[in-house]
Design an enzyme around this catalytic site. Structure first.
Site, PDB file in Angstrom:
ATOM      1  N   ASP A 133       1.435  -0.950  -0.152  1.00  0.00           N
ATOM      2  CA  ASP A 133      -0.077  -0.315   0.259  1.00  0.00           C
ATOM      3  C   ASP A 133       1.213   0.965  -0.184  1.00  0.00           C
ATOM      4  O   ASP A 133       0.529   2.137   0.882  1.00  0.00           O
ATOM      5  CB  ASP A 133      -1.127  -0.364   1.238  1.00  0.00           C
ATOM      6  CG  ASP A 133      -1.897  -0.982   1.413  1.00  0.00           C
ATOM      7  OD1 ASP A 133      -2.070  -1.865  -0.093  1.00  0.00           O
ATOM      8  OD2 ASP A 133      -1.814  -1.517   2.288  1.00  0.00           O
ATOM      9  N   GLU A 184     -11.426   0.757  -3.157  1.00  0.00           N
ATOM     10  CA  GLU A 184     -10.311   0.787  -2.825  1.00  0.00           C
ATOM     11  C   GLU A 184      -9.475   1.477  -2.975  1.00  0.00           C
ATOM     12  O   GLU A 184      -9.091   1.993  -4.257  1.00  0.00           O
ATOM     13  CB  GLU A 184      -9.773  -0.385  -1.986  1.00  0.00           C
ATOM     14  CG  GLU A 184      -9.453  -1.519  -2.396  1.00  0.00           C
ATOM     15  CD  GLU A 184      -8.883  -2.546  -1.375  1.00  0.00           C
ATOM     16  OE1 GLU A 184      -9.157  -2.749  -1.141  1.00  0.00           O
ATOM     17  OE2 GLU A 184      -8.331  -3.438  -2.417  1.00  0.00           O
TER      18      GLU A 184
END
Length: 516
Positions: free
Chosen positions: A14, A174
């Site tokens: 991420d 997301e």
């Protein structure tokens, strides 16, 4: 120059990037590990040096007994008006919050909570406005990107949360990030799930509230059908422009262990892909909408790759992390050695065992460490009042090296003490099965433990005797059983040193060498 992906290898998922003062700064997820959110610095977007962590105090984040792959999800790192902001989600408490600092090399603030749900929160600073963005659901329960404007000094909402985009049609919308570039507001997100269907999609609008128009050729970047297919899972992207004016997108991705074996155990890593903006205002990524193993880009620099990790060249407060909030009285860290004190918390518990780990970064490696185990009866300096031990663990003390995915999946090679004396042993933990593959008597509590690895297998060795001249193979463990496909979750394999039970153990001569 030509660079090779990944640009940051091992469990660093991420990625989020920003620029400040001519340098680039990167943050990654940390989940149940502490300190949380590792921070890196670069001058060229290819070579990254770790400079610290954002979450360094227990007061900033709750990690007590959180499940594996719980805790800290998907940070976003931004720089505005002389200040760094890191916004993230504690998935175990369902809290979105941010912290800030004027000195990225120093301490960060306490957490400021924002009353908006969802995960993967982000910030857009646009003039005097600060927009808080996360994924969530609209009033009909449909997945969407939510946004509100906040007071950045307090975290208070200045507007209600509003759905602004429903994505391009992929599942698991997301990782939203918004950018104001020239005439458009670009909303970049991930869809497809952070596995083999992962992809980067985007839309654009004339203002930050939309309406947003989908890029006509979404996904803009994905490796879901790419062959050869070692690099997979590309997604969760963050745009950045270098000093030459060239655009890139940093994403997570992973390397599967073999072309015909779709497993990955190193975790999700950081990949860099060139981006091109076109006259119509849309952008494309890579040569064909995929991420390649290497790229030729402008610049006069060389990609550096560290191959050897030791106690001496891996600072304790940078490379090494604990499981959840550690009990620091059980750790003594010296420049060339580490002493660990065991407790009745084991590696099988969703808790904080005495453990200090470093990420496995490549498939091919050799790692070794010398262990000197002292049980409670050997160590007169220890008292139960210092750290009470369950009587059951006196017969179950051990210290060694673990290849750790989570509390159900880990391979442990260790020295142990029982009524029959000292032994070296190998234990393979897969799901609920705990199998001791080998156990060899030792004259005392000293041994050198070694692991030799390739992409498919770990091979475990005991070196003992004078100058550790005697080498005995204890067994083999398959890497695929430590993979996300087997274990689930979002982390990667850690090389951990640990102690359990009524013992202290001194670790010396730690060396991890990566091979081509």
């Amino acid at each position: 120059m030509r660079y090779t992906n990944p640009i940051l290898s091992g469990f660093y998922p991420d990625p989020s990037v920003c620029e400040a003062g001519g340098k680039f700064y990167l943050a990654c997820s940390s989940f149940q590990y502490f300190p949380g959110v590792p921070l890196f610095e670069s001058t060229d977007l290819v070579n990254w040096r770790q400079i610290g962590h954002a979450l360094t105090r227990k007061s900033q984040v709750m990690l007590e007994k959180v499940r594996s792959s719980g805790g800290v999800f998907a940070p976003t790192l931004r720089f505005h008006d002389g200040r760094f902001y890191m916004v993230t989600n504690n998935n175990s408490t369902q809290e979105n919050f941010y912290i800030y600092t004027d000195d990225i090399y120093g301490e960060w603030s306490e957490a400021v909570t924002v009353d908006q749900g969802g995960i993967d929160p982000s910030l857009l600073f646009d003039g005097e406005h600060a927009y808080f963005i996360s994924n969530g659901q609209d009033e009909q329960g449909i997945n969407c990107v939510m946004q509100c404007e906040i007071d950045i000094t307090t975290g208070n909402k200045l507007t209600p949360s509003k759905p602004i985009w429903n994505g391009s049609g992929g599942r698991y919308l997301e990782s939203p990030h918004m950018y104001h570039i020239d005439d458009f507001y670009y909303l970049v997100a991930a869809e497809g799930g952070t596995e083999y269907g992962h992809m980067v999609t985007y839309a654009r609008a004339d203002n930050p509230w939309g309406p947003f128009t989908d890029y006509p050729h979404n996904p803009v970047l994905t490796n879901r059908n790419k062959a050869p297919n070692i690099i997979q899972g590309i997604g969760h992207g963050d745009l950045i422009r270098n000093s030459r004016g060239d655009w890139f997108i940093l994403t997570l991705g992973f390397r599967q262990i073999h072309e015909w074996q779709p497993y990955h155990h190193l975790g999700r890593e950081v990949y860099l892909t060139p981006v091109s903006f076109h006259e119509d205002g849309w952008f494309t990524a890579g040569a064909d909408g995929t991420t390649d193993a290497s790229y030729e880009i402008a610049g006069d620099f060389t990609q550096e790759q560290k191959k050897i990790y030791t106690f001496d060249n891996t600072p304790w407060d940078m490379d090494w992390v604990y499981l959840r909030h550690p009990h620091m009285e059980n750790y003594r860290k010296e420049p060339y050695s580490l002493t660990l004190r065991g407790t009745d918390i084991t590696l099988d518990d969703a808790d904080s065992p005495t453990f200090l780990g470093i990420r496995q970064k490549e498939f091919n490696m050799t790692v070794s460490v010398d262990v000197n185990l002292l049980t409670s009866t050997d160590n007169d300096n220890r008292s139960d009042s210092d750290n009470p031990i369950s009587p059951a663990t006196v017969q179950n003390c051990e210290a060694g090296l673990t290849l750790y995915m989570d509390e159900l999946q880990h391979y442990d090679i260790f020295v142990t003490k029982s009524p029959d004396g000292y032994q070296a042993a190998l234990k393979l933990n897969i799901g609920g099965i705990r199998h001791t593959q080998a156990s060899i008597p030792l004259p005392d509590g000293q041994a050198r433990l070694s692991v030799e690895a390739d992409s498919l297998e770990y091979h475990f060795y005991l070196l003992s005797g004078e100058n550790f001249a005697s080498k005995t193979k204890l067994g083999t463990g398959y890497t695929k059983y430590l993979s996300s496909e087997v274990a689930g979750g979002f982390t990667g394999t850690m090389i951990g040193l640990y102690a359990v039970g009524a013992c202290e153990a001194e670790f010396t001569e730690f060396t991890c060498t990566y091979h081509e």
